[in-house]
Design a protein around this motif. Structure first.
Motif, PDB file in Angstrom:
ATOM      1  N   GLY A  22       0.789  -1.223   0.000  1.00 60.11           N
ATOM      2  CA  GLY A  22       0.000   0.000   0.000  1.00 60.11           C
ATOM      3  C   GLY A  22       0.818   1.268   0.000  1.00 60.11           C
ATOM      4  O   GLY A  22       1.941   1.305   0.501  1.00 60.11           O
ATOM      5  N   GLN A  23       0.242   2.300  -0.578  1.00 54.73           N
ATOM      6  CA  GLN A  23       0.798   3.645  -0.588  1.00 54.73           C
ATOM      7  C   GLN A  23       2.161   3.739  -1.275  1.00 54.73           C
ATOM      8  O   GLN A  23       2.996   4.530  -0.878  1.00 54.73           O
ATOM      9  CB  GLN A  23       0.895   4.191   0.836  1.00 54.73           C
ATOM     10  N   MET A  60      11.945   1.022  -4.161  1.00 57.97           N
ATOM     11  CA  MET A  60      10.548   1.448  -4.069  1.00 57.97           C
ATOM     12  C   MET A  60      10.432   2.524  -3.003  1.00 57.97           C
ATOM     13  O   MET A  60      11.158   2.510  -2.008  1.00 57.97           O
ATOM     14  CB  MET A  60       9.639   0.272  -3.734  1.00 57.97           C
ATOM     15  N   ASP A  61       9.544   3.475  -3.246  1.00 56.58           N
ATOM     16  CA  ASP A  61       9.262   4.542  -2.295  1.00 56.58           C
ATOM     17  C   ASP A  61       7.829   4.365  -1.820  1.00 56.58           C
ATOM     18  O   ASP A  61       6.904   4.270  -2.637  1.00 56.58           O
ATOM     19  CB  ASP A  61       9.422   5.915  -2.954  1.00 56.58           C
ATOM     20  N   VAL A  62       7.654   4.332  -0.487  1.00 61.08           N
ATOM     21  CA  VAL A  62       6.350   4.014   0.093  1.00 61.08           C
ATOM     22  C   VAL A  62       6.024   5.003   1.199  1.00 61.08           C
ATOM     23  O   VAL A  62       6.886   5.329   2.020  1.00 61.08           O
ATOM     24  CB  VAL A  62       6.375   2.573   0.692  1.00 61.08           C
ATOM     25  N   ILE A  63       4.770   5.479   1.233  1.00 59.92           N
ATOM     26  CA  ILE A  63       4.282   6.217   2.392  1.00 59.92           C
ATOM     27  C   ILE A  63       3.922   5.156   3.422  1.00 59.92           C
ATOM     28  O   ILE A  63       3.065   4.305   3.185  1.00 59.92           O
ATOM     29  CB  ILE A  63       3.051   7.076   2.051  1.00 59.92           C
ATOM     30  N   ALA A  65       2.316   3.157   6.244  1.00 61.29           N
ATOM     31  CA  ALA A  65       1.032   3.117   6.942  1.00 61.29           C
ATOM     32  C   ALA A  65       0.914   1.884   7.833  1.00 61.29           C
ATOM     33  O   ALA A  65      -0.128   1.634   8.415  1.00 61.29           O
ATOM     34  CB  ALA A  65      -0.117   3.133   5.930  1.00 61.29           C
ATOM     35  N   GLY A  66       1.975   1.083   7.917  1.00 61.31           N
ATOM     36  CA  GLY A  66       1.968  -0.070   8.795  1.00 61.31           C
ATOM     37  C   GLY A  66       1.172  -1.260   8.296  1.00 61.31           C
ATOM     38  O   GLY A  66       0.807  -2.137   9.074  1.00 61.31           O
ATOM     39  N   LYS A 118       7.899   8.048   5.518  1.00 58.88           N
ATOM     40  CA  LYS A 118       8.182   7.399   4.240  1.00 58.88           C
ATOM     41  C   LYS A 118       9.301   6.387   4.395  1.00 58.88           C
ATOM     42  O   LYS A 118      10.191   6.568   5.220  1.00 58.88           O
ATOM     43  CB  LYS A 118       8.589   8.434   3.189  1.00 58.88           C
ATOM     44  N   ILE A 119       9.236   5.343   3.586  1.00 50.47           N
ATOM     45  CA  ILE A 119      10.339   4.393   3.534  1.00 50.47           C
ATOM     46  C   ILE A 119      10.780   4.232   2.082  1.00 50.47           C
ATOM     47  O   ILE A 119       9.981   4.327   1.157  1.00 50.47           O
ATOM     48  CB  ILE A 119       9.995   3.008   4.134  1.00 50.47           C
TER      49      ILE A 119
END
Length: 134
Positions: A22-23, A60-63, A65-66, A118-119
């Protein structure tokens, strides 16, 4: 006219859960092809004789959200025994995908008061990626 693919039509999913990570804000893949070279001492020019080994990697760049899949990305490098890899499906457009086993090599977590957490995860591919519809 050539087809242009919009970035928002892409996705990234782990095959083990068939759910998207996700995200995801974006991902990138680099696929390399070495060239076998038969050059010897004294040769002034390379003597390529054919294709060598291939390799691939990306990020990959991800927001953050757990979600379960996001946590699994991070846990691949945090685990006492690092994960052997996970099968990922990179979707370019509806019927155009690249699938392969990825090994997460690093995760960068950025958590600041002025933005969302962000990760960025970097990975290398294991074996040959498979493209469909490309």
């Amino acid at each position: 006219m050539a087809t242009v693919f919009q970035g928002y039509g892409g996705s990234l999913a782990w095959v083990t859960t068939t759910a998207t990570v996700g995200q995801v804000q974006g991902w990138s893949l680099t696929i390399n092809q070495e060239i076998a070279d038969a050059s010897g001492l004294g040769d002034k020019w390379a003597q390529p004789v054919g294709a060598g080994r291939g390799s691939w990697s990306g990020s990959m760049d991800v927001i953050y959200a757990g979600t379960t899949n996001q946590v699994s990305v991070i846990n691949q490098v945090l685990a006492t025994t690092p994960a052997a890899g996970a099968t990922a499906v990179f979707t370019v457009a509806a019927s155009q995908t690249i699938t392969g086993i990825v090994i997460i090599t690093s995760v960068n977590v950025v958590h600041r008061t002025d933005t969302v957490c962000k990760i960025t995860a970097d990975f290398v591919g294991q074996g040959e990626p498979v493209g469909v519809g490309l």
